[in-house]
Scaffold this active site. Structure first.
Site, PDB file in Angstrom:
ATOM      1  N   GLY A 126       0.786  -1.237   0.000  1.00  0.00           N
ATOM      2  CA  GLY A 126       0.000   0.000   0.000  1.00  0.00           C
ATOM      3  C   GLY A 126       0.813   1.281   0.000  1.00  0.00           C
ATOM      4  O   GLY A 126       0.363   2.295  -0.524  1.00  0.00           O
ATOM      5  N   ASP A 182      -5.934   2.822   9.532  1.00  0.00           N
ATOM      6  CA  ASP A 182      -7.341   2.441   9.704  1.00  0.00           C
ATOM      7  C   ASP A 182      -7.518   2.063  11.174  1.00  0.00           C
ATOM      8  O   ASP A 182      -7.702   2.919  12.035  1.00  0.00           O
ATOM      9  CB  ASP A 182      -7.671   1.316   8.727  1.00  0.00           C
ATOM     10  CG  ASP A 182      -9.133   0.937   8.744  1.00  0.00           C
ATOM     11  OD1 ASP A 182      -9.931   1.654   9.361  1.00  0.00           O
ATOM     12  OD2 ASP A 182      -9.503  -0.095   8.148  1.00  0.00           O
ATOM     13  N   SER A 183      -7.419   0.784  11.514  1.00  0.00           N
ATOM     14  CA  SER A 183      -7.521   0.407  12.928  1.00  0.00           C
ATOM     15  C   SER A 183      -6.240   0.751  13.684  1.00  0.00           C
ATOM     16  O   SER A 183      -6.250   0.887  14.904  1.00  0.00           O
ATOM     17  CB  SER A 183      -7.784  -1.102  13.052  1.00  0.00           C
ATOM     18  OG  SER A 183      -6.608  -1.825  12.782  1.00  0.00           O
ATOM     19  N   GLY A 184      -5.132   0.865  12.976  1.00  0.00           N
ATOM     20  CA  GLY A 184      -3.849   1.170  13.609  1.00  0.00           C
ATOM     21  C   GLY A 184      -3.059  -0.055  14.026  1.00  0.00           C
ATOM     22  O   GLY A 184      -1.909   0.056  14.437  1.00  0.00           O
ATOM     23  N   THR A 208      -1.743  -2.539  12.266  1.00  0.00           N
ATOM     24  CA  THR A 208      -0.554  -2.854  11.452  1.00  0.00           C
ATOM     25  C   THR A 208       0.634  -2.006  11.902  1.00  0.00           C
ATOM     26  O   THR A 208       1.726  -2.522  12.172  1.00  0.00           O
ATOM     27  CB  THR A 208      -0.854  -2.591   9.955  1.00  0.00           C
ATOM     28  OG1 THR A 208      -1.986  -3.376   9.587  1.00  0.00           O
ATOM     29  CG2 THR A 208       0.337  -2.952   9.088  1.00  0.00           C
ATOM     30  N   LEU A 209       0.413  -0.700  11.998  1.00  0.00           N
ATOM     31  CA  LEU A 209       1.528   0.174  12.362  1.00  0.00           C
ATOM     32  C   LEU A 209       1.946  -0.031  13.812  1.00  0.00           C
ATOM     33  O   LEU A 209       3.125   0.069  14.142  1.00  0.00           O
ATOM     34  CB  LEU A 209       1.162   1.632  12.092  1.00  0.00           C
ATOM     35  CG  LEU A 209       1.132   1.989  10.604  1.00  0.00           C
ATOM     36  CD1 LEU A 209       0.694   3.430  10.389  1.00  0.00           C
ATOM     37  CD2 LEU A 209       2.505   1.765   9.963  1.00  0.00           C
ATOM     38  N   LYS A 227      -8.127   7.550   8.857  1.00  0.00           N
ATOM     39  CA  LYS A 227      -9.590   7.502   8.819  1.00  0.00           C
ATOM     40  C   LYS A 227     -10.169   8.008  10.127  1.00  0.00           C
ATOM     41  O   LYS A 227      -9.729   7.606  11.207  1.00  0.00           O
ATOM     42  CB  LYS A 227     -10.069   6.075   8.574  1.00  0.00           C
ATOM     43  CG  LYS A 227      -9.729   5.582   7.199  1.00  0.00           C
ATOM     44  CD  LYS A 227     -10.447   4.286   6.920  1.00  0.00           C
ATOM     45  CE  LYS A 227      -9.822   3.594   5.736  1.00  0.00           C
ATOM     46  NZ  LYS A 227     -10.405   2.281   5.503  1.00  0.00           N
ATOM     47  N   ASP A 235      -5.451  -0.712  -2.542  1.00  0.00           N
ATOM     48  CA  ASP A 235      -6.128  -1.642  -3.437  1.00  0.00           C
ATOM     49  C   ASP A 235      -7.434  -2.167  -2.865  1.00  0.00           C
ATOM     50  O   ASP A 235      -7.705  -2.079  -1.663  1.00  0.00           O
ATOM     51  CB  ASP A 235      -5.235  -2.866  -3.674  1.00  0.00           C
ATOM     52  CG  ASP A 235      -5.223  -3.785  -2.458  1.00  0.00           C
ATOM     53  OD1 ASP A 235      -4.952  -3.280  -1.343  1.00  0.00           O
ATOM     54  OD2 ASP A 235      -5.518  -4.990  -2.602  1.00  0.00           O
ATOM     55  N   ARG A 277      -4.559   0.207  -7.548  1.00  0.00           N
ATOM     56  CA  ARG A 277      -3.402   0.880  -6.936  1.00  0.00           C
ATOM     57  C   ARG A 277      -2.861   1.985  -7.834  1.00  0.00           C
ATOM     58  O   ARG A 277      -2.221   2.920  -7.370  1.00  0.00           O
ATOM     59  CB  ARG A 277      -2.271  -0.128  -6.694  1.00  0.00           C
ATOM     60  CG  ARG A 277      -2.597  -1.225  -5.691  1.00  0.00           C
ATOM     61  CD  ARG A 277      -1.343  -2.027  -5.382  1.00  0.00           C
ATOM     62  NE  ARG A 277      -1.634  -3.305  -4.746  1.00  0.00           N
ATOM     63  CZ  ARG A 277      -1.836  -3.479  -3.449  1.00  0.00           C
ATOM     64  NH1 ARG A 277      -1.803  -2.455  -2.638  1.00  0.00           N
ATOM     65  NH2 ARG A 277      -2.082  -4.681  -2.961  1.00  0.00           N
TER      66      ARG A 277
HETATM   67  P1  IMP Z   1      -4.936  -1.062   9.896  1.00  0.00           P
HETATM   68  O1  IMP Z   1      -6.385  -1.387  10.082  1.00  0.00           O
HETATM   69  O2  IMP Z   1      -4.627   0.364  10.292  1.00  0.00           O
HETATM   70  O3  IMP Z   1      -4.051  -2.063  10.565  1.00  0.00           O
HETATM   71  O4  IMP Z   1      -4.656  -1.136   8.325  1.00  0.00           O
HETATM   72  C1  IMP Z   1      -4.242  -2.340   7.775  1.00  0.00           C
HETATM   73  C2  IMP Z   1      -3.947  -2.237   6.311  1.00  0.00           C
HETATM   74  O5  IMP Z   1      -5.187  -2.342   5.654  1.00  0.00           O
HETATM   75  C3  IMP Z   1      -3.312  -0.948   5.799  1.00  0.00           C
HETATM   76  O6  IMP Z   1      -1.902  -1.027   5.797  1.00  0.00           O
HETATM   77  C4  IMP Z   1      -3.823  -0.902   4.373  1.00  0.00           C
HETATM   78  O7  IMP Z   1      -2.939  -1.602   3.523  1.00  0.00           O
HETATM   79  C5  IMP Z   1      -5.134  -1.634   4.466  1.00  0.00           C
HETATM   80  N1  IMP Z   1      -6.250  -0.703   4.441  1.00  0.00           N
HETATM   81  C6  IMP Z   1      -6.858  -0.104   5.484  1.00  0.00           C
HETATM   82  N2  IMP Z   1      -7.856   0.668   5.065  1.00  0.00           N
HETATM   83  C7  IMP Z   1      -7.860   0.569   3.701  1.00  0.00           C
HETATM   84  C8  IMP Z   1      -8.666   1.165   2.668  1.00  0.00           C
HETATM   85  O8  IMP Z   1      -9.584   1.954   2.892  1.00  0.00           O
HETATM   86  N3  IMP Z   1      -8.366   0.790   1.401  1.00  0.00           N
HETATM   87  C9  IMP Z   1      -7.362  -0.071   1.081  1.00  0.00           C
HETATM   88  N4  IMP Z   1      -6.591  -0.641   2.007  1.00  0.00           N
HETATM   89  C10 IMP Z   1      -6.839  -0.320   3.310  1.00  0.00           C
HETATM   90 MG    MG Z   2      -5.119  -4.295   0.548  1.00  0.00          MG
END
Ligand code: IMP
Ligand code: MG
Length: 205
Positions: free
Chosen positions: A51, A110-112, A114-115, A138, A175, A181
């Site tokens: 991403g 998004d949920s945070g 991953t980071l 978000k 994506d 992408r």
């Molecule tokens: P997290 O929820 O913050 O852990 O996000 C996990 C991963 O989901 C991010 O690194 C993105 O690659 C993917 N992701 C989260 N939200 C979106 C979105 O709205 N579109 C596409 N990929 C997303």
């Molecule tokens: Mg993806």
């Protein structure tokens, strides 16, 4: 010639951040990162695949310090009891980040989870400094009610480009099913049934 709406670069999705807005946001982030960075010190940018690829390519061309790039693969999916599970698919210990200034980069927060998982893995390497940068964050409506952002967001990045509504977005590296992408802007994916990361079981995040 392709009709408007069916052109691969103009699929008719609602634009959330235009190409020009993406460009100026990237420039502002680069300026803030440069200003905070200790003069002349090297920086290691660790980008989350796939991403952050496009964001990485644009951002680094505005950074003037000595710079190295590392790429990590992470995957997130819904675990038991709706807890997101983050799998880091590369060995972060091999990146040799000890004593280095590190910038962790992703396109969207998004949920945070991953980071947060990557920060933990990088912190274990004892970097000289560790900062996190996202182009998009978000807005989570539940967070406002709770009086804080969201109990499921365990991370507060030092650099946030723009806040966007809590929608599933594609483009500029992001994506759906590995598509879209290449769009040079950020757009809402219409009628996306399930929010990320729940939808990406076994799929690249
Ligand atoms: P997290 O929820 O913050 O852990 O996000 C996990 C991963 O989901 C991010 O690194 C993105 O690659 C993917 N992701 C989260 N939200 C979106 C979105 O709205 N579109 C596409 N990929 C997303
Ligand atoms: Mg993806």
């Amino acid at each position: 010639m392709a009709q408007k709406g069916s052109h691969p670069r103009r699929p008719g999705f609602r634009t959330i951040l235009s190409e020009a807005e993406v460009r100026s946001t990237v420039r502002e982030l680069a300026a803030a990162i440069t200003q905070d960075h200790p003069h002349g010190e090297p920086l290691v940018v660790v980008a989350v695949l796939k991403g952050a690829l496009v964001f990485l390519a644009d951002l680094i061309r505005h950074l003037l310090m000595p710079l190295e790039i590392e790429l990590v693969n992470a995957r997130s999916y819904q675990g038991s009891r709706r807890q997101p599970v983050v799998e880091i698919l590369d060995d972060v210990a091999e990146l040799r980040l000890s004593g280095r200034h590190v910038l962790l980069l992703d396109c969207v927060l998004d949920s945070g989870h991953t980071l947060a998982a990557l920060r933990e893995a990088i912190s274990a390497q004892s970097p000289a400094s560790l900062k996190t940068c996202v182009l998009l964050r978000k807005e989570r409506p539940g967070a406002v009610l709770a009086g804080k952002r969201d109990s499921s967001v365990p991370i507060e990045p030092e650099y946030v480009g723009v806040e966007i509504p809590d929608l599933f977005v594609v483009g500029y590296g992001l994506d759906h099913g590995n598509l879209w992408r290449h769009l040079p802007y950020i757009a809402e994916l219409p009628a996306h049934p399930v929010r990320s990361p729940c939808s990406s079981v076994g799929e690249d995040p």
